[in-house]
Design a protein around this motif. Structure first.
Motif, PDB file in Angstrom:
ATOM      1  N   GLN A   1      21.859  23.065  26.734  1.00  0.00           N
ATOM      2  CA  GLN A   1      21.750  22.889  28.177  1.00  0.00           C
ATOM      3  C   GLN A   1      20.270  22.876  28.544  1.00  0.00           C
ATOM      4  OE1 GLN A   1      23.981  25.783  30.412  1.00  0.00           O
ATOM      5  NE2 GLN A   1      25.958  24.973  29.773  1.00  0.00           N
ATOM      6  N   ASP A   2      19.913  22.000  29.493  1.00  0.00           N
ATOM      7  CA  ASP A   2      18.531  21.898  29.933  1.00  0.00           C
ATOM      8  C   ASP A   2      18.530  21.500  31.404  1.00  0.00           C
ATOM      9  OD1 ASP A   2      15.848  21.335  30.418  1.00  0.00           O
ATOM     10  OD2 ASP A   2      15.526  20.477  28.442  1.00  0.00           O
ATOM     11  N   SER A   3      17.978  22.364  32.245  1.00  0.00           N
ATOM     12  CA  SER A   3      18.009  22.130  33.691  1.00  0.00           C
ATOM     13  C   SER A   3      17.067  21.028  34.143  1.00  0.00           C
ATOM     14  CB  SER A   3      17.649  23.433  34.423  1.00  0.00           C
ATOM     15  OG  SER A   3      18.562  24.453  34.128  1.00  0.00           O
ATOM     16  N   PHE A   4      16.157  20.573  33.258  1.00  0.00           N
ATOM     17  CA  PHE A   4      15.146  19.623  33.697  1.00  0.00           C
ATOM     18  C   PHE A   4      15.130  18.323  32.916  1.00  0.00           C
ATOM     19  CE2 PHE A   4      13.748  23.782  35.057  1.00  0.00           C
ATOM     20  CZ  PHE A   4      13.329  23.555  36.354  1.00  0.00           C
ATOM     21  N   SER A   5      16.072  18.131  32.010  1.00  0.00           N
ATOM     22  CA  SER A   5      16.078  16.905  31.218  1.00  0.00           C
ATOM     23  C   SER A   5      16.868  15.785  31.877  1.00  0.00           C
ATOM     24  CB  SER A   5      16.670  17.185  29.830  1.00  0.00           C
ATOM     25  OG  SER A   5      18.046  17.501  29.936  1.00  0.00           O
ATOM     26  N   GLY A   6      17.720  16.140  32.864  1.00  0.00           N
ATOM     27  CA  GLY A   6      18.629  15.163  33.440  1.00  0.00           C
ATOM     28  C   GLY A   6      19.972  15.157  32.743  1.00  0.00           C
ATOM     29  N   PHE A   7      20.002  15.733  31.516  1.00  0.00           N
ATOM     30  CA  PHE A   7      21.273  15.925  30.807  1.00  0.00           C
ATOM     31  C   PHE A   7      21.690  17.371  31.054  1.00  0.00           C
ATOM     32  CE2 PHE A   7      18.806  12.833  28.307  1.00  0.00           C
ATOM     33  CZ  PHE A   7      19.676  11.755  28.310  1.00  0.00           C
ATOM     34  N   GLU A   8      22.721  17.565  31.850  1.00  0.00           N
ATOM     35  CA  GLU A   8      23.142  18.932  32.173  1.00  0.00           C
ATOM     36  C   GLU A   8      23.551  19.690  30.921  1.00  0.00           C
ATOM     37  OE1 GLU A   8      26.817  20.827  34.633  1.00  0.00           O
ATOM     38  OE2 GLU A   8      25.507  19.437  35.736  1.00  0.00           O
TER      39      GLU A   8
ATOM     40  N   THR B   1       7.393  24.442  -2.443  1.00  0.00           N
ATOM     41  CA  THR B   1       7.850  23.455  -1.465  1.00  0.00           C
ATOM     42  C   THR B   1       9.363  23.273  -1.524  1.00  0.00           C
ATOM     43  OG1 THR B   1       5.758  22.257  -1.765  1.00  0.00           O
ATOM     44  CG2 THR B   1       7.534  21.100  -0.626  1.00  0.00           C
ATOM     45  N   THR B   2       9.977  23.191  -0.354  1.00  0.00           N
ATOM     46  CA  THR B   2      11.368  22.752  -0.234  1.00  0.00           C
ATOM     47  C   THR B   2      11.418  21.665   0.834  1.00  0.00           C
ATOM     48  OG1 THR B   2      11.934  24.440   1.425  1.00  0.00           O
ATOM     49  CG2 THR B   2      12.296  24.996  -0.900  1.00  0.00           C
ATOM     50  N   TRP B   3      12.168  20.610   0.544  1.00  0.00           N
ATOM     51  CA  TRP B   3      12.296  19.495   1.480  1.00  0.00           C
ATOM     52  C   TRP B   3      13.718  18.955   1.399  1.00  0.00           C
ATOM     53  CZ3 TRP B   3       9.428  14.112   1.208  1.00  0.00           C
ATOM     54  CH2 TRP B   3       9.704  13.420   2.401  1.00  0.00           C
ATOM     55  N   ASP B   4      14.482  19.196   2.465  1.00  0.00           N
ATOM     56  CA  ASP B   4      15.861  18.732   2.552  1.00  0.00           C
ATOM     57  C   ASP B   4      15.973  17.614   3.580  1.00  0.00           C
ATOM     58  OD1 ASP B   4      16.480  20.713   0.764  1.00  0.00           O
ATOM     59  OD2 ASP B   4      17.369  22.064   2.257  1.00  0.00           O
ATOM     60  N   VAL B   5      16.777  16.595   3.270  1.00  0.00           N
ATOM     61  CA  VAL B   5      17.096  15.531   4.221  1.00  0.00           C
ATOM     62  C   VAL B   5      18.611  15.417   4.300  1.00  0.00           C
ATOM     63  CG1 VAL B   5      14.955  14.237   3.879  1.00  0.00           C
ATOM     64  CG2 VAL B   5      16.926  13.774   2.417  1.00  0.00           C
ATOM     65  N   LEU B   6      19.115  15.054   5.478  1.00  0.00           N
ATOM     66  CA  LEU B   6      20.552  14.912   5.658  1.00  0.00           C
ATOM     67  C   LEU B   6      20.845  13.880   6.734  1.00  0.00           C
ATOM     68  CD1 LEU B   6      21.741  18.057   7.639  1.00  0.00           C
ATOM     69  CD2 LEU B   6      19.429  17.848   6.800  1.00  0.00           C
ATOM     70  N   ALA B   7      22.016  13.273   6.651  1.00  0.00           N
ATOM     71  CA  ALA B   7      22.397  12.239   7.610  1.00  0.00           C
ATOM     72  C   ALA B   7      23.905  12.081   7.615  1.00  0.00           C
ATOM     73  CB  ALA B   7      21.725  10.908   7.264  1.00  0.00           C
ATOM     74  N   GLY B   8      24.422  11.605   8.755  1.00  0.00           N
ATOM     75  CA  GLY B   8      25.853  11.372   8.841  1.00  0.00           C
ATOM     76  C   GLY B   8      26.288  11.037  10.251  1.00  0.00           C
ATOM     77  N   PRO B   9      27.536  10.618  10.418  1.00  0.00           N
ATOM     78  CA  PRO B   9      28.075  10.241  11.731  1.00  0.00           C
ATOM     79  C   PRO B   9      28.598  11.455  12.486  1.00  0.00           C
ATOM     80  CG  PRO B   9      29.709   9.831  10.058  1.00  0.00           C
ATOM     81  CD  PRO B   9      28.494  10.348   9.328  1.00  0.00           C
ATOM     82  N   GLY B  10      28.865  11.249  13.766  1.00  0.00           N
ATOM     83  CA  GLY B  10      29.422  12.314  14.590  1.00  0.00           C
ATOM     84  C   GLY B  10      29.845  11.794  15.952  1.00  0.00           C
ATOM     85  N   VAL B  11      30.248  12.708  16.800  1.00  0.00           N
ATOM     86  CA  VAL B  11      30.642  12.404  18.173  1.00  0.00           C
ATOM     87  C   VAL B  11      29.778  13.242  19.105  1.00  0.00           C
ATOM     88  CG1 VAL B  11      32.503  12.478  19.873  1.00  0.00           C
ATOM     89  CG2 VAL B  11      33.014  11.857  17.509  1.00  0.00           C
ATOM     90  N   GLN B  12      29.259  12.610  20.150  1.00  0.00           N
ATOM     91  CA  GLN B  12      28.410  13.317  21.116  1.00  0.00           C
ATOM     92  C   GLN B  12      29.041  13.250  22.504  1.00  0.00           C
ATOM     93  OE1 GLN B  12      23.852  13.738  21.284  1.00  0.00           O
ATOM     94  NE2 GLN B  12      24.256  11.876  22.446  1.00  0.00           N
ATOM     95  N   TYR B  13      29.115  14.412  23.146  1.00  0.00           N
ATOM     96  CA  TYR B  13      29.644  14.509  24.508  1.00  0.00           C
ATOM     97  C   TYR B  13      28.504  14.933  25.422  1.00  0.00           C
ATOM     98  CZ  TYR B  13      32.293  16.178  28.553  1.00  0.00           C
ATOM     99  OH  TYR B  13      32.771  16.381  29.823  1.00  0.00           O
ATOM    100  N   THR B  14      28.256  14.154  26.480  1.00  0.00           N
ATOM    101  CA  THR B  14      27.122  14.381  27.374  1.00  0.00           C
ATOM    102  C   THR B  14      27.600  14.512  28.809  1.00  0.00           C
ATOM    103  OG1 THR B  14      25.689  13.057  25.928  1.00  0.00           O
ATOM    104  CG2 THR B  14      24.896  13.486  28.161  1.00  0.00           C
ATOM    105  N   VAL B  15      27.091  15.518  29.501  1.00  0.00           N
ATOM    106  CA  VAL B  15      27.325  15.692  30.930  1.00  0.00           C
ATOM    107  C   VAL B  15      26.004  15.441  31.645  1.00  0.00           C
ATOM    108  CG1 VAL B  15      28.028  17.248  32.782  1.00  0.00           C
ATOM    109  CG2 VAL B  15      29.158  17.372  30.555  1.00  0.00           C
ATOM    110  N   LEU B  16      25.985  14.452  32.551  1.00  0.00           N
ATOM    111  CA  LEU B  16      24.768  14.081  33.264  1.00  0.00           C
ATOM    112  C   LEU B  16      24.687  14.781  34.606  1.00  0.00           C
ATOM    113  CD1 LEU B  16      24.861  10.235  32.597  1.00  0.00           C
ATOM    114  CD2 LEU B  16      23.353  11.885  31.502  1.00  0.00           C
TER     115      LEU B  16
END
Length: 257
Positions: free
Chosen positions: A118-125, A144-159
């Protein structure tokens, strides 16, 4: 006075639980840190900045639980022409994230990831993300440690509802397919000095969010260390009236126990 300048003024403090010794890692213990930072400036303008961050990780055989959470709050107080104090909140946000990793090879793992913010000033409630994918440790040694990751998902946004007349086609929430990619780098530059860098990218058809944070951590004594970090968050298509890029410079002192 902007937030980057405020973070270097006044009183800055951090309390942290330092990671376990290398010999204790991987033995089904929690390894993490809790950090609190504060900055204050006074005079013609009074500014207060508070920050809290949690990072915790636990390895149970092939399974790794990774938890992170944080919050930031900033307030500015000035005097108007009548001599009255006028206060305004300039930053107010928080997030929580959980990731579970399942080791499938020496350096490869599959993961599930959930994040809410949640962020009151981003415009995304508020924004929530749920996804899964594949990760790999590109580098894993004593320094040194270096991890990378990637994949699909679902995003729900309240404006947030825009000020003034609301467009007829305005929708206050949306659910969409998204792609996530991340990078976590920890590099011991020399004795008592470490470099940390995190990169997160969440792509969707409506907007792409890129967040990058670089930090340098210097161990001063067995219990004390200093940390200087710089974070930049960029939105490719921010809500109307919002800036595309936010940045935060933070200095802190860490106390380990």
């Amino acid at each position: 006075m902007d937030l980057m300048t405020m973070s270097l003024l006044g009183v800055v403090g951090t309390f942290a639980v330092e990671p376990l010794a290398a010999d204790d890692k991987g033995k089904e213990n929690w390894d993490g840190s809790v950090e609190f930072s504060a900055a204050s400036a006074s005079g013609n303008t009074e500014n207060t900045v508070l920050g809290l961050k949690l990072d915790a990780r636990r390895v149970l055989g092939r399974y790794t639980h990774d938890v992170a959470a944080g919050a930031n709050y900033a307030e500015s107080t000035t005097r108007d022409d009548d001599g009255e104090d006028v206060s305004a909140v300039t930053q107010d946000n928080w997030f929580a994230r959980y990731r579970m990793e399942i080791q499938t090879g020496d350096r490869t793992f599959i993961y599930g990831r959930a994040r809410y913010e949640q962020d009151s000033f981003s415009g995304f409630e508020s924004r929530a993300f749920l996804g899964a994918g594949l990760g790999h440790s590109l580098i894993e040694n004593d320094r040194t440690t270096w991890d990378v990751l990637a994949g699909p998902g679902v995003q729900y946004t309240v404006l947030e509802t825009p000020e003034g007349p609301v467009p007829e086609d305005f929708e206050d929430s949306e659910t969409e397919f998204a792609l996530y990619a991340g990078s976590d780098l920890n590099w011991t530059l020399r004795e008592n000095v470490a470099i940390e860098h995190d990169l997160d990218v969440t792509y969707s058809e409506e907007n792409t969010t890129l967040s990058t944070e670089a930090a340098i951590k210097t161990k001063l004594t067995e219990a004390l260390s200093s940390r200087l970090s710089y974070k930049v968050t960029h939105e490719t298509d921010p809500p109307v009236g919002r800036e595309a890029t936010d940045s935060l410079l933070r200095a802190s002192i860490a106390l380990g126990f």
